[in-house]
Design an enzyme around this catalytic site. Sequence first.
Site, PDB file in Angstrom:
ATOM      1  N   LYS A 159      -1.769 -41.174   1.875  1.00  0.00           N
ATOM      2  CA  LYS A 159      -1.542 -42.500   2.486  1.00  0.00           C
ATOM      3  C   LYS A 159      -1.279 -42.357   3.995  1.00  0.00           C
ATOM      4  O   LYS A 159      -1.772 -43.151   4.801  1.00  0.00           O
ATOM      5  CB  LYS A 159      -0.354 -43.174   1.787  1.00  0.00           C
ATOM      6  N   LYS A 182       5.975 -47.666  11.858  1.00  0.00           N
ATOM      7  CA  LYS A 182       6.663 -46.664  11.022  1.00  0.00           C
ATOM      8  C   LYS A 182       5.666 -45.646  10.465  1.00  0.00           C
ATOM      9  O   LYS A 182       5.900 -44.446  10.487  1.00  0.00           O
ATOM     10  CB  LYS A 182       7.371 -47.419   9.891  1.00  0.00           C
TER      11      LYS A 182
HETATM   12  P1  NDP Z   1       7.946 -56.395   3.373  1.00  0.00           P
HETATM   13  O1  NDP Z   1       8.782 -56.139   4.575  1.00  0.00           O
HETATM   14  O2  NDP Z   1       7.149 -57.631   3.261  1.00  0.00           O
HETATM   15  O3  NDP Z   1       8.868 -56.344   2.046  1.00  0.00           O
HETATM   16  C1  NDP Z   1       9.836 -55.390   1.828  1.00  0.00           C
HETATM   17  C2  NDP Z   1      10.645 -55.839   0.610  1.00  0.00           C
HETATM   18  O4  NDP Z   1      11.628 -54.856   0.311  1.00  0.00           O
HETATM   19  C3  NDP Z   1      11.367 -57.164   0.821  1.00  0.00           C
HETATM   20  O5  NDP Z   1      11.160 -57.978  -0.312  1.00  0.00           O
HETATM   21  C4  NDP Z   1      12.832 -56.729   0.900  1.00  0.00           C
HETATM   22  O6  NDP Z   1      13.723 -57.691   0.359  1.00  0.00           O
HETATM   23  C5  NDP Z   1      12.813 -55.545  -0.031  1.00  0.00           C
HETATM   24  N1  NDP Z   1      13.985 -54.716   0.155  1.00  0.00           N
HETATM   25  C6  NDP Z   1      14.402 -54.106   1.294  1.00  0.00           C
HETATM   26  N2  NDP Z   1      15.546 -53.434   1.051  1.00  0.00           N
HETATM   27  C7  NDP Z   1      15.826 -53.646  -0.258  1.00  0.00           C
HETATM   28  C8  NDP Z   1      16.891 -53.227  -1.110  1.00  0.00           C
HETATM   29  N3  NDP Z   1      17.867 -52.444  -0.642  1.00  0.00           N
HETATM   30  N4  NDP Z   1      16.883 -53.637  -2.401  1.00  0.00           N
HETATM   31  C9  NDP Z   1      15.897 -54.405  -2.882  1.00  0.00           C
HETATM   32  N5  NDP Z   1      14.864 -54.852  -2.129  1.00  0.00           N
HETATM   33  C10 NDP Z   1      14.855 -54.463  -0.828  1.00  0.00           C
HETATM   34  O7  NDP Z   1       7.021 -55.093   3.203  1.00  0.00           O
HETATM   35  P2  NDP Z   1       5.576 -54.980   2.516  1.00  0.00           P
HETATM   36  O8  NDP Z   1       5.626 -55.560   1.142  1.00  0.00           O
HETATM   37  O9  NDP Z   1       4.541 -55.395   3.472  1.00  0.00           O
HETATM   38  O10 NDP Z   1       5.465 -53.380   2.419  1.00  0.00           O
HETATM   39  C11 NDP Z   1       6.164 -52.621   1.434  1.00  0.00           C
HETATM   40  C12 NDP Z   1       5.643 -51.181   1.501  1.00  0.00           C
HETATM   41  O11 NDP Z   1       4.247 -51.181   1.210  1.00  0.00           O
HETATM   42  C13 NDP Z   1       5.826 -50.513   2.865  1.00  0.00           C
HETATM   43  O12 NDP Z   1       6.113 -49.153   2.690  1.00  0.00           O
HETATM   44  C14 NDP Z   1       4.466 -50.713   3.522  1.00  0.00           C
HETATM   45  O13 NDP Z   1       4.219 -49.733   4.503  1.00  0.00           O
HETATM   46  C15 NDP Z   1       3.540 -50.591   2.303  1.00  0.00           C
HETATM   47  N6  NDP Z   1       2.247 -51.268   2.402  1.00  0.00           N
HETATM   48  C16 NDP Z   1       2.134 -52.543   2.918  1.00  0.00           C
HETATM   49  C17 NDP Z   1       0.882 -53.166   2.999  1.00  0.00           C
HETATM   50  C18 NDP Z   1       0.710 -54.557   3.542  1.00  0.00           C
HETATM   51  O14 NDP Z   1      -0.451 -54.958   3.791  1.00  0.00           O
HETATM   52  N7  NDP Z   1       1.764 -55.341   3.731  1.00  0.00           N
HETATM   53  C19 NDP Z   1      -0.329 -52.478   2.525  1.00  0.00           C
HETATM   54  C20 NDP Z   1      -0.092 -51.194   1.917  1.00  0.00           C
HETATM   55  C21 NDP Z   1       1.149 -50.619   1.881  1.00  0.00           C
HETATM   56  P3  NDP Z   1      14.539 -58.710   1.321  1.00  0.00           P
HETATM   57  O15 NDP Z   1      13.481 -59.607   1.945  1.00  0.00           O
HETATM   58  O16 NDP Z   1      15.418 -59.407   0.352  1.00  0.00           O
HETATM   59  O17 NDP Z   1      15.244 -57.854   2.329  1.00  0.00           O
END
Ligand code: NDP
Length: 305
Positions: A171, A240
């Site tokens: 990745k 990141k």
């Molecule tokens: P977001 O920032 O949209 O979402 C992150 C989520 O994690 C939020 O729902 C947040 O909840 C939750 N979270 C953070 N801390 C905690 C915790 N301590 N306990 C429970 N939930 C928590 O990120 P993405 O969904 O975009 O990305 C997630 C991962 O996937 C990353 O590593 C990213 O690099 C990867 N990725 C993303 C892509 C994309 O197109 N977006 C594509 C491919 C991979 P809250 O809002 O309540 O803080």
Amino acid sequence: MKVGFIGLGAMGLPMATRVVGAGHETFTVTRRNRAPVDALTALGARALATPADVARAADVVITILPADRELKDVILGEHGLLEGFSRGKILIDMTTATAIGMEEIARAVVAAGGEVLDAPVSGGTPAAAQGTLTIMVGGDPALLDRCRPLLETMGKQIVHVGGVGQGKVVKMVNQIMAAGHLLVLGEAFALGVRCGADPATLYEVVKSSSGYSRMMDLRLPGFLLDGRFEPGFRLDLMKKDVNLALDSARSLSVPMLFASCVGQVFAAASGAGRGNDDFSAAAQYLTEMAGVRLSEARATRGAGL
Ligand code: NDP
């Protein structure tokens, strides 16, 4: 299967929605940001108080969180998943994070009797919604076979890439290439526009020429050509990912000349306040250095010099 799903962000919510839709009894964790939790529970999932409760309730727990810090917090922290793990339970981590962090977590989960797959994803939010993600899986192939039906609710191309940690490595390589393609596209299109070209024409022609990359389809329409930067994939998350690659390269003495420049542009765009925009805003940040916005050029150009 009883499935725990933690991390209901831009990716996690549509992925978890597909897991619930496939008929799995699904558990998530309550968060202050209620909207995604409410959206999933409205479909039939249950929200529990802590990650440890989710681990106790589920056979398999999926995590997709921002990065290492959140992953360690959710798994190894107080009331974390590890407290609820016991023999036979499975962790599938789909976060883009470091191989070293993944290996540390895997050791802790295995010591508690559990098993681990390291399974980052690619394809973005549209593929998450459609269940067509590419999933790069590190871990025991026999465990992957057992989990494949669950992964197939979210992904189409599910590839075994090695042991735990190798999913994160593959990745990381994809991300540095994706970030580079995006910035090359921005820089080259800015030059074209300054020379009088219409960006929509550039897209049409380069699409079937040797300069093409899939990033053009992913981030020209709906983003750069339209001047819209709703994530998608947040710029700070791509920053990141670029830094993950640069850190690994530094520790292994691998030169990454081009990626270093890519990292600087993402740092500058983030510092200029674009961190929560879609990552394609980094290309707009570059085009603006040349006095160009592709969305505006599109509206006013195209008639030739
Ligand atoms: P977001 O920032 O949209 O979402 C992150 C989520 O994690 C939020 O729902 C947040 O909840 C939750 N979270 C953070 N801390 C905690 C915790 N301590 N306990 C429970 N939930 C928590 O990120 P993405 O969904 O975009 O990305 C997630 C991962 O996937 C990353 O590593 C990213 O690099 C990867 N990725 C993303 C892509 C994309 O197109 N977006 C594509 C491919 C991979 P809250 O809002 O309540 O803080």
